[in-house]
Enzyme design. Structure first.
Site, PDB file in Angstrom:
ATOM      1  N   SER A 105       8.570  44.251  29.755  1.00  0.00           N
ATOM      2  CA  SER A 105       8.938  44.935  30.992  1.00  0.00           C
ATOM      3  C   SER A 105       9.159  43.927  32.129  1.00  0.00           C
ATOM      4  O   SER A 105      10.026  43.064  32.015  1.00  0.00           O
ATOM      5  CB  SER A 105       7.873  45.975  31.343  1.00  0.00           C
ATOM      6  OG  SER A 105       8.307  46.803  32.400  1.00  0.00           O
ATOM      7  N   ASP A 159      13.028  54.863  25.894  1.00  0.00           N
ATOM      8  CA  ASP A 159      12.158  54.259  26.901  1.00  0.00           C
ATOM      9  C   ASP A 159      12.320  55.081  28.173  1.00  0.00           C
ATOM     10  O   ASP A 159      13.422  55.178  28.718  1.00  0.00           O
ATOM     11  CB  ASP A 159      12.579  52.797  27.124  1.00  0.00           C
ATOM     12  CG  ASP A 159      11.661  52.031  28.063  1.00  0.00           C
ATOM     13  OD1 ASP A 159      11.139  52.643  29.015  1.00  0.00           O
ATOM     14  OD2 ASP A 159      11.502  50.817  27.873  1.00  0.00           O
ATOM     15  N   HIS A 173       8.068  52.779  26.158  1.00  0.00           N
ATOM     16  CA  HIS A 173       8.192  51.581  26.991  1.00  0.00           C
ATOM     17  C   HIS A 173       7.157  50.499  26.678  1.00  0.00           C
ATOM     18  O   HIS A 173       7.507  49.333  26.493  1.00  0.00           O
ATOM     19  CB  HIS A 173       8.107  51.948  28.479  1.00  0.00           C
ATOM     20  CG  HIS A 173       8.276  50.777  29.385  1.00  0.00           C
ATOM     21  ND1 HIS A 173       9.417  50.005  29.392  1.00  0.00           N
ATOM     22  CD2 HIS A 173       7.440  50.206  30.300  1.00  0.00           C
ATOM     23  CE1 HIS A 173       9.287  49.027  30.268  1.00  0.00           C
ATOM     24  NE2 HIS A 173       8.093  49.132  30.829  1.00  0.00           N
TER      25      HIS A 173
END
Length: 262
Positions: free
Chosen positions: A98, A196, A226
């Site tokens: 991320s 996601d 995610h």
């Protein structure tokens, strides 16, 4: 660098596992901690590598600490970790999830000597959920829901509230990095969850289309959301990262690193 006022939560600490001459720097994402990367980090360490999962400044303590940070504090956390590994290892790779993926891309821009980068659902050019908040919310903090993980048994250490100032810092950082992607030449592995709900998979596509890396590969994570490092495809991540690292070591050194003694 800003000074934290709160102690680190139990389980949220950085972790370092000494192995061979191949180092892997690991970065968690926005609002997360090294705990979210613990399974991946320990499995990679079992392959013999030296692993360092650094805790980003303002994370794993209190959201008041996070609010005081700028994205430059997070970049500094990664720089510190990279220097630590470079002092001990002849080869260094980086793995980030991320915002950790954003930080990984940024490191590849500033350190051309990095041997390869691995990104899990990287935040590169668009986080619609956060962009919507930035345009509509005037509150100082916003309440966070459950982390985006398909595996309902997984428990991530994170904050219950996100500072709007920090969200804006993240969005600013993404813009800075996305404009410079063509400067990335390092071998690249991108691990992408098609489903996601935080960072759309289109971010990975954008990354792959704009870097200058000759060696780049995308692997899909069909059973994860995610926070894929804590989800059903975590063993796939370990396998793909190991294969990526060893293929690059073979290419440049004509050797595969010795496994650490058990």
């Amino acid at each position: 660098m800003m000074k934290e006022q709160y102690k680190v939560m139990d389980g949220a600490e950085s972790f370092f596992i000494k192995g061979n001459e191949v180092g892997i720097l690991i970065s968690h994402g926005f609002m997360g901690t090294p705990q979210s990367m613990e399974y991946i980090g320990h499995r990679l360490a079992e392959q013999g590598y030296t692993v360092y999962a650094t805790r980003l400044k303002g994370h794993g303590t209190h959201h008041y600490d996070l609010e005081k940070c700028t994205y430059k504090d997070w970049v500094a956390s990664i720089e510190e970790g990279y220097k630590k590994l470079k002092a001990q290892c002849s080869k260094v790779f980086m793995l980030g999830q991320s915002m950790g993926g954003t930080l990984t891309a940024n490191l590849a821009l500033t350190h051309k000597d990095i041997d390869g980068i691995m990104l899990i659902n990287p935040a590169i050019n668009s986080i619609p959920e956060m962009e919507h908040l930035d345009q509509t919310v005037n509150d100082r903090f916003v309440e966070e829901g459950r982390p985006d993980i398909h595996n309902e048994e997984a428990v991530e250490i994170t904050y219950t509230h996100a500072p709007m100032k920090s969200i804006r810092e993240l969005l600013s950082f993404i813009k800075v990095v996305s404009f410079k992607l063509s400067g990335i030449e390092a071998p690249l592995l991108c691990l992408t969850s098609p489903e996601d709900h935080v960072v759309p998979a289109s971010n990975s596509t954008y990354l792959l289309n704009h870097v200058s890396s000759q060696d780049k590969k995308q692997v899909m994570l069909p059973n994860s959301y995610h926070v894929a490092s804590m989800d059903f495809d975590q063993d796939t991540i370990v396998k793909q990262c190991t294969s990526f690292i060893e293929s690059n070591l073979q290419k440049f050194n004509n050797v595969i690193p010795l496994r650490a003694a058990k």
